[in-house]
Design a protein around this motif. Structure first.
Motif, PDB file in Angstrom:
ATOM      1  N   UNK A  38       3.228   8.730   2.243  1.00 45.91           N
ATOM      2  CA  UNK A  38       3.597   8.062   1.003  1.00 45.91           C
ATOM      3  C   UNK A  38       2.682   6.866   0.739  1.00 45.91           C
ATOM      4  N   UNK A  39       2.368   6.109   1.772  1.00 43.95           N
ATOM      5  CA  UNK A  39       1.506   4.954   1.541  1.00 43.95           C
ATOM      6  C   UNK A  39       0.120   5.376   1.059  1.00 43.95           C
ATOM      7  N   UNK A  40      -0.391   6.497   1.571  1.00 44.29           N
ATOM      8  CA  UNK A  40      -1.663   7.006   1.056  1.00 44.29           C
ATOM      9  C   UNK A  40      -1.513   7.416  -0.408  1.00 44.29           C
ATOM     10  N   UNK A  41      -0.372   7.998  -0.765  1.00 42.37           N
ATOM     11  CA  UNK A  41      -0.139   8.367  -2.160  1.00 42.37           C
ATOM     12  C   UNK A  41      -0.148   7.131  -3.053  1.00 42.37           C
ATOM     13  N   UNK A  42       0.578   6.094  -2.640  1.00 41.17           N
ATOM     14  CA  UNK A  42       0.609   4.864  -3.457  1.00 41.17           C
ATOM     15  C   UNK A  42      -0.795   4.260  -3.562  1.00 41.17           C
ATOM     16  N   UNK A  43      -1.487   4.162  -2.425  1.00 36.05           N
ATOM     17  CA  UNK A  43      -2.775   3.480  -2.392  1.00 36.05           C
ATOM     18  C   UNK A  43      -3.841   4.246  -3.165  1.00 36.05           C
ATOM     19  N   UNK A  44      -3.905   5.570  -2.962  1.00 38.88           N
ATOM     20  CA  UNK A  44      -4.920   6.352  -3.665  1.00 38.88           C
ATOM     21  C   UNK A  44      -4.602   6.429  -5.161  1.00 38.88           C
ATOM     22  N   UNK A  45      -3.307   6.519  -5.495  1.00 37.19           N
ATOM     23  CA  UNK A  45      -2.919   6.528  -6.894  1.00 37.19           C
ATOM     24  C   UNK A  45      -3.250   5.216  -7.582  1.00 37.19           C
ATOM     25  N   UNK A  46      -3.003   4.119  -6.873  1.00 36.24           N
ATOM     26  CA  UNK A  46      -3.329   2.794  -7.429  1.00 36.24           C
ATOM     27  C   UNK A  46      -4.843   2.659  -7.631  1.00 36.24           C
TER      28      UNK A  46
END
Length: 389
Positions: free
Chosen positions: A375-383
């Motif tokens: 999830x943190x990769x999802x948030x970070x890459x999405x941001x």
């Protein structure tokens, strides 16, 4: 006519759409399922393990282990916690830095949708993208709701894991269309299956969990393992599965708190010579597991030689098993492999050779450990993509 089209309404796609729209970009997001955020809703048993306090690049697997550093350092777990906090969401740490939402997974999804709405991102569900082409500096998409044209395209459709929730090969198909290399996708964070010989031992133990250290090569994890009708599962097994290659052995240490298992067994023999092995083992193992292991060594402790006790200690501390395979994408929590990071900018997630095309989230060759890392990769890459797309 849009500035940005995001394909995929999961964690990464919703984050990207909200961030880009907040910059004043006109954004439309297409999700082919009837509702967005399917994986968010089932995560953490419905509590959503939305990040991990220790989410640094060392917890991710990739052909380029340094690729994730840029995005993860610019959008941290604390940034996402701040976002949730602004919406009145609270959370708690379970174990090993894992953070869970007190109000449940649906609340996390509601926050992302609220961010999209307030920023002006148009989230459309039940809309599939049938084809994409690039012409005159713009992306032309044929969707089930009509044609759309955009300056930039973000692909956030995830990997192949859990197909019953709508997983497809869309991201890889688009990548190949634009000559973007793909690292072969394989199941990750997935239970192991075993051949009949090992299953004969494991099946009767289905449902038994044990604190263990599970190793493969130079990698090891300490968490629970779980015996199943098909083999082994549980957090420790799921973690090590991301490092396992077909044909390799895994090693189980079932007594991780005992540094000298042989010494402990010898001391038990000396102090309780009339005890049987299952009684001794049950002091450190679940009863059913202790009984199953002890069947190979009948008799009282006094009858067991040092050599026998050392063999038992070897089994308890370095039990070698070779999985026959895994339960595949149907049971895999995530997909390992995906869009080759060598083709992407680590700062923006844009394809270096194709202006305005971005890949984010699980479809990229960045795979995190179990426990909120993905999830943190999802948030970070999405941001990251939302800042530039």
């Amino acid at each position: 006519m849009q500035d940005l089209v995001v394909v995929g309404g999961g964690a990464a796609g919703l984050m990207c759409a909200a961030v880009a729209a907040a910059r004043g970009r006109s954004v439309v997001l297409y999700e082919h399922n009837k509702k967005p955020g399917a994986k968010i809703l089932i995560s953490g048993g419905g509590r959503c393990n939305f990040t991990n306090e220790d989410a640094t690049a060392t917890a991710y697997l990739s052909e380029n282990p340094h690729f994730a550093k840029s995005a993860l350092s610019r959008y941290t777990p604390w940034d996402f916690m701040d976002l949730l906090g602004r919406h009145g969401v609270t959370w708690h740490e379970k174990t090993l830095g894992q953070l869970f939402c007190d109000q449940g997974a649906r609340r996390v999804l509601e926050v992302l949708l609220a961010e999209c709405e307030s920023a002006g991102a148009d989230v459309q569900t039940g809309v599939a993208v049938k084809s994409v082409r690039y012409e005159s500096g713009r992306y032309e998409l044929v969707t089930t709701s009509g044609l759309v044209s955009a300056e930039a395209l973000v692909v956030a459709t995830g990997g192949l894991s859990i197909p019953k929730m709508g997983a497809t090969s869309f991201a890889y198909d688009i990548a190949r269309q634009f000559d973007v290399p793909v690292v072969e996708p394989t199941p990750a964070l997935v239970p192991f299956t075993f051949a009949d010989r090992d299953l004969a031992f494991m099946k009767p133990l289905a449902g038994v969990a044990a604190d263990s250290v599970v190793s493969c090569g130079k990698s090891s994890f300490r968490e629970n393992l779980l015996f199943t009708h098909r083999g082994l599962s549980g957090p420790a097994i799921l973690q090590i599965s991301s490092y396992w290659q077909p044909g390799e052995a895994i090693a189980l240490n079932l007594v991780p708190d005992e540094a000298d298992i042989a010494g402990w067994l010898k001391a038990a023999r000396d102090s309780r010579p009339k005890a049987v092995l299952r009684t001794v083992l049950s002091e450190k193992l679940p009863t059913r597991l202790a009984e199953a292991l002890a069947e190979a060594w009948p008799g009282i402790m006094a009858s067991m030689s040092n050599k026998t006790l050392e063999a038992i200690a070897e089994k308890l501390s370095r039990w070698q098993l070779v999985p026959s395979g895994t339960e595949g994408f149907a049971k895999a929590e995530v997909t390992r492999g995906g869009i080759d990071t060598a083709a992407l900018s680590s700062k923006t997630l844009e394809v270096k050779s194709q202006p305005g095309l971005y890949f984010i989230g699980e479809c990229v060759d960045v795979t995190g450990w179990l426990g909120g890392y993905n999830f943190q990769w999802a948030w970070a890459s999405g941001w990251a993509a939302g800042q530039y797309g």
